[in-house]
Design an enzyme around this catalytic site. Structure first.
Site, PDB file in Angstrom:
ATOM      1  N   ASP A 294       0.866  -1.183   0.000  1.00  0.00           N
ATOM      2  CA  ASP A 294       0.000   0.000   0.000  1.00  0.00           C
ATOM      3  C   ASP A 294       0.901   1.231   0.000  1.00  0.00           C
ATOM      4  O   ASP A 294       2.058   1.144  -0.375  1.00  0.00           O
ATOM      5  CB  ASP A 294      -0.947  -0.042   1.204  1.00  0.00           C
ATOM      6  CG  ASP A 294      -2.291   0.620   0.922  1.00  0.00           C
ATOM      7  OD1 ASP A 294      -2.290   1.694   0.293  1.00  0.00           O
ATOM      8  OD2 ASP A 294      -3.333   0.085   1.323  1.00  0.00           O
ATOM      9  N   HIS A 328       1.514   1.552  -3.469  1.00  0.00           N
ATOM     10  CA  HIS A 328       0.591   2.288  -4.335  1.00  0.00           C
ATOM     11  C   HIS A 328       1.100   3.710  -4.563  1.00  0.00           C
ATOM     12  O   HIS A 328       1.079   4.218  -5.674  1.00  0.00           O
ATOM     13  CB  HIS A 328      -0.805   2.326  -3.713  1.00  0.00           C
ATOM     14  CG  HIS A 328      -1.469   0.998  -3.653  1.00  0.00           C
ATOM     15  ND1 HIS A 328      -1.288   0.025  -4.603  1.00  0.00           N
ATOM     16  CD2 HIS A 328      -2.334   0.464  -2.748  1.00  0.00           C
ATOM     17  CE1 HIS A 328      -2.007  -1.051  -4.299  1.00  0.00           C
ATOM     18  NE2 HIS A 328      -2.642  -0.795  -3.173  1.00  0.00           N
TER      19      HIS A 328
END
Length: 518
Positions: A294, A328
């Site tokens: 993430d 991300h």
């Protein structure tokens, strides 16, 4: 080369070796302490451990037998060391050592150390106290339990007796919600050093914490290190991995330093951001290596309730000499950004194989206190970043994220729900092997991004570029090798900006009031 002391304790020290490198030094160096070689290093930020308290040291940095830098320092004073094994901890990987470690912490006098020596220590939550020096030594692992029933629960809000105030303990993604206590937790404490060469293992996987990750079971998932209303906390040297949720989560805290850490989670782990300072100020993140599924770093300041009530922006954040991989976003702002961001500097970092480099996420409804201003990126190297620069005012988070109000590109009235994006600056950046878009800036029509300045920026695309969406909002189609797209910006400055290999125009400006190209 220039050498400077970053932080020190009675037993450790961290230095910055500035030879012009970004995360890695340009050469490999040997480190000598009092003329004894102790290690080699190829990182700009490097630490030394196993030092003696209240002792004078000379550090020398050598290359090819030549001294290229030297410095002197004195370690801090230490009164006593409390070894957790002498308090009953087994370190055998089987026994529950939580109580024994906690007893040593609570018994530790000022200017002293709690030592967790080599071994595997099964724990639930460990609570910090003010003035603590906690060392997790080389070969020591804190191994977290995964049984929810063994973790304390923090209520989101506790109403005061006079029904006027409230006490906020728990939080989840910007809202005051019940959460399990962090694996290491600090509540209202100050003057702490958490350091060492050991590791903290969250033991999370898809059979326990990551199973049905969007469902709250008892409470929301714990963080590995949770600091709530803390002050003057230094975290140095440690390895954090396999976290149940966000790895390091400082919350309404001040004067924080995170240096020379390794923070690692699998690519397919949900909500396992690396370091998320939320409504914090004076935060330094230095020499940290992130490899995640993430966002590597996500700077936040709460959703609407917390932002509007407490009006505490993320302020004075400095990120330097870090390596971000596989996340991300390398550095993200938002989307829980209800109280805004002020003065964020990201410099001398490497981004590799992340979806985005800079990732700004906001949306209508974040509110008038959500002002993003003074965000600067400079001296950055990127490789295989899908889209290096993004600012998205239509991020489709939250239950109402795909509603007409949030997603419409029509011009709405400016009111108490309208966020602002002001000044963003990007200097001396090289991004190679990009895939999706060089940059994608999409502001609100009723509240345009005030200014974007890009100076000395080079962007080139991979030969076999992949398709993807540059930002997460309705109506944005997958693309590949798209140039710089700018929408709803008052002033755009492109000063020596080069985009190589784009399919189509290198720059597409839509509803930009003023554009300057040099």
């Amino acid at each position: 080369m220039q050498i400077s002391l970053v932080m020190k304790t009675a037993r450790s020290a961290t230095f910055l070796l500035d030879d012009g490198g970004i995360y890695h030094t340009k050469k490999e160096y040997k480190i000598l302490l009092n003329n004894k070689e102790i290690k080699t290093t190829d990182t700009v930020v490097t630490s030394v451990f196993d030092l003696k308290p209240d002792t004078d040291y000379e550090i020398k940095v050598t290359h090819a037998e030549e001294v290229v830098a030297a410095a002197e320092f004195t370690t801090d004073y230490e009164y006593v060391t409390l070894d957790v094994k002498k308090f009953g901890a087994k370190g055998d990987g089987i026994s529950d050592d939580t109580g024994f470690i906690q007893a040593a912490i609570m018994a530790c006098p000022p200017k002293s150390r709690v030592l967790i020596p080599k071994g595997v220590y099964r724990i639930t939550s460990i609570f910090l106290k003010s003035g603590l020096n906690l060392e997790i030594a080389k070969g020591a692992e804190l191994k977290a339990e995964t049984d929810r029933d063994r973790f304390a629960k923090f209520p989101g809000l506790i109403e005061s007796y006079d029904e006027m105030e409230e006490y906020n303990l728990g939080t989840w993604e910007g809202n005051p919600l019940p959460m399990f206590a962090g694996i290491i937790t600090g509540i209202g404490v100050r003057d702490i050093n958490l350091y060492g060469e050991g590791s903290i293992n969250g033991c999370a996987n898809h059979e326990n914490w990551w199973k049905n990750e969007k469902v709250m079971v008892g409470a929301f998932r714990p963080r590995m290190l949770f600091l709530n209303h803390c002050e003057n906390v230094n975290v140095q040297g440690l390895y954090f991995h396999d976290s149940p949720a966000w790895v390091i989560h400082p919350y309404f805290s001040d004067q924080l330093r995170f240096c020379d850490l390794l923070v690692e989670n699998p690519k397919q782990s949900p909500n396992t951001d690396g370091l998320d300072p939320e409504s914090c100020k004076n935060v330094e993140i230095l020499g940290v290596h992130f490899s995640l599924g993430d966002d590597c770093i996500a700077v936040k300041s709460g959703k609407i309730y917390m932002g509007r009530k407490y009006k505490t922006p993320a302020e004075n954040t400095h990120i330097c000499h870090c390596l971000m991989e596989n996340g991300h976003g390398a550095v993200t702002v938002g989307s829980e950004i209800g109280a805004g961001v002020k003065n964020m500097l990201v410099e001398k970092c490497c981004f590799s194989h992340t979806d985005r480099g800079l990732r700004i996420k906001t949306r209508r409804g974040r509110g008038k206190d959500s002002v993003l201003d003074g965000i600067t990126f400079r001296d950055i190297e990127m490789d295989h970043v899908m889209t290096p620069f993004t600012a998205n005012a239509f991020y489709f988070c939250d239950p109402d994220g795909r509603t007409e109000y949030v997603q419409s590109r029509a011009c709405y009235p400016v009111d108490e729900r309208t966020p602002e994006m002001r000044k963003f600056c990007f200097e001396n950046i090289k991004a190679e092997n990009c895939h999706v878009a060089a940059a994608y800036f999409d502001g609100l029509p009723e509240s345009k991004i005030e200014s974007i300045t890009m100076k000395n920026v080079e962007i080139s695309f991979a030969k076999e570029a992949e398709m993807g969406v540059p930002i997460m909002s309705n109506g944005v189609e997958p693309c590949s090798k798209k140039g710089i797209y700018v929408h709803n910006v008052e002033k755009l400055v492109l000063d020596h900006v080069q985009v190589t290999g784009a399919d189509g125009a290198p720059v597409e400006a839509v509803d930009v009031d003023e554009m300057i190209q040099k």
